[in-house]
Design an enzyme around this catalytic site. Structure first.
Site, PDB file in Angstrom:
ATOM      1  N   SER A 172       0.871  -1.183   0.000  1.00 13.95           N
ATOM      2  CA  SER A 172       0.000   0.000   0.000  1.00 13.95           C
ATOM      3  C   SER A 172       0.904   1.227   0.000  1.00 13.95           C
ATOM      4  O   SER A 172       2.063   1.139   0.439  1.00 13.95           O
ATOM      5  CB  SER A 172      -0.849   0.005   1.275  1.00 13.95           C
ATOM      6  OG  SER A 172      -1.345   1.303   1.548  1.00 13.95           O
TER       7      SER A 172
ATOM      8  N   TYR B 272      -2.032  -1.123  10.394  1.00 16.89           N
ATOM      9  CA  TYR B 272      -2.043  -1.314   8.936  1.00 16.89           C
ATOM     10  C   TYR B 272      -0.738  -0.798   8.322  1.00 16.89           C
ATOM     11  O   TYR B 272      -0.075  -1.494   7.545  1.00 16.89           O
ATOM     12  CB  TYR B 272      -3.252  -0.579   8.352  1.00 16.89           C
ATOM     13  CG  TYR B 272      -3.430  -0.750   6.860  1.00 16.89           C
ATOM     14  CD1 TYR B 272      -4.047  -1.884   6.339  1.00 16.89           C
ATOM     15  CD2 TYR B 272      -3.002   0.235   5.969  1.00 16.89           C
ATOM     16  CE1 TYR B 272      -4.223  -2.039   4.968  1.00 16.89           C
ATOM     17  CE2 TYR B 272      -3.171   0.091   4.601  1.00 16.89           C
ATOM     18  CZ  TYR B 272      -3.783  -1.053   4.105  1.00 16.89           C
ATOM     19  OH  TYR B 272      -3.957  -1.192   2.750  1.00 16.89           O
TER      20      TYR B 272
END
Ligand code: NAI
Length: 261
Positions: A145, A158
């Site tokens: 990401s 995350y």
């Protein structure tokens, strides 16, 4: 389209929706043999299988939780039993949840790390081990990401997991380059998938995200699938250890546009 992907065996985690689904369908168009891992038993994977078969590929699916070692081993064995080998492993499954860090429980932290980082390690290890045993110059693609480099308050677990995926990818790429196994990372920006469903249904929240994207729009899953197809193909044969930011420019400091700063 990449002719060398025809009949290649591709394993994709979290393949029943979102980016996993888009990649599975893209590899179907490439006429690959696609093994889908799905987590939730709601039948979504059956539609994906139909689409792949209609495009000329082959597909099979197995349920499993990527954070469980036994399930990951079962997934890889299923791929070999069904299609005879493993050429490409795509670690896509991932989760996130918003919590201010001072309230983040150990349980929530652990869950995200287990799925996003440990799950990708387990499937990478199993795939590499299979490829080494069988002399396969295979291909591993991890879905990281932009938050492997952009800090993200309220999503510390995350961001930590994705930073870990990036460094895991680079380390494994270095370790197995002499064996011809290529290991790369795709780091998407904001893409229109169910993970962002709630946010993108709110026009104000959606616009706030668009304001962070120099290209001015939310990415489409097919645009990420195209990156995966290229990385899996021989067209990228000299590429390993790459983190490919497919983010419309999000990682390029959009706050500095138009002479600001
Ligand atoms: P999504 O929520 O639409 O799909 C995630 C998939 O992972 C689902 O199929 C889900 O069932 C599966 N999954 C969740 N836990 C699992 C487990 N324990 N075992 C096996 N499968 C599990 O999300 P999306 O957007 O398709 O995300 C895919 C990957 O891309 C994730 O790793 C995510 O972090 C990453 N990503 C997504 C971005 C986006 O804007 N959509 C941006 C950057 C990265």
């Amino acid at each position: 389209m990449y002719e060398d992907l025809e009949k290649k065996v591709v394993v994709i985690t979290g393949a029943a929706k979102g980016l996993g689904k888009a990649m599975a369908e893209r590899f179907g168009k490439e006429k690959a043999h696609v093994v889908l891992n799905y987590h939730t038993e709601n039948g979504d994977h059956k539609e994906v299988i139909k689409t792949i078969e209609a495009a000329g590929g082959k597909a099979a699916a197995i349920q499993g939780d990527v954070s469980k070692e036994a399930d990951v081993k079962k997934l890889l064995s299923f791929a070999v039993d069904t299609f005879g080998t493993i050429d490409i492993m795509i670690n896509n499954a991932g989760i996130e949840n918003e919590v201010p860090s001072e309230k983040l429980t150990l349980e929530d932290w652990q869950k995200v790390i287990d799925v996003n980082l440990t799950g990708m390690f387990l499937a990478s290890r199993e795939a590499i081990s299979y490829m080494l045993d069988h002399g396969i110059k295979g291909n591993i693609i991890n879905m990281s990401s932009v938050h492997d480099r952009i800090p993200w308050p309220h999503f510390v677990h995350y961001a930590a997991s994705k930073g870990g995926v990036k460094m895991m990818t680079e380390t494994l790429a270095l370790e197995y380059a002499p064996k011809g196994i290529r290991i790369n990372n795709i780091s998407p920006g904001a893409i229109d998938t169910p993970i962002n469903g709630e946010k993108f249904n709110d026009p104000k929240a959606k616009q706030e995200v668009i304001n962070l994207i120099p290209m001015g729009y939310i990415g489409k899953p097919e645009q990420i699938a195209a990156c995966a197809a290229w990385l899996a193909s021989a067209e990228s044969s000299y590429v390993t250890g790459l983190t490919l930011y497919a983010d419309g420019g999000m990682t390029k400091y959009p706050g500095f546009q138009a002479g600001k700063g």
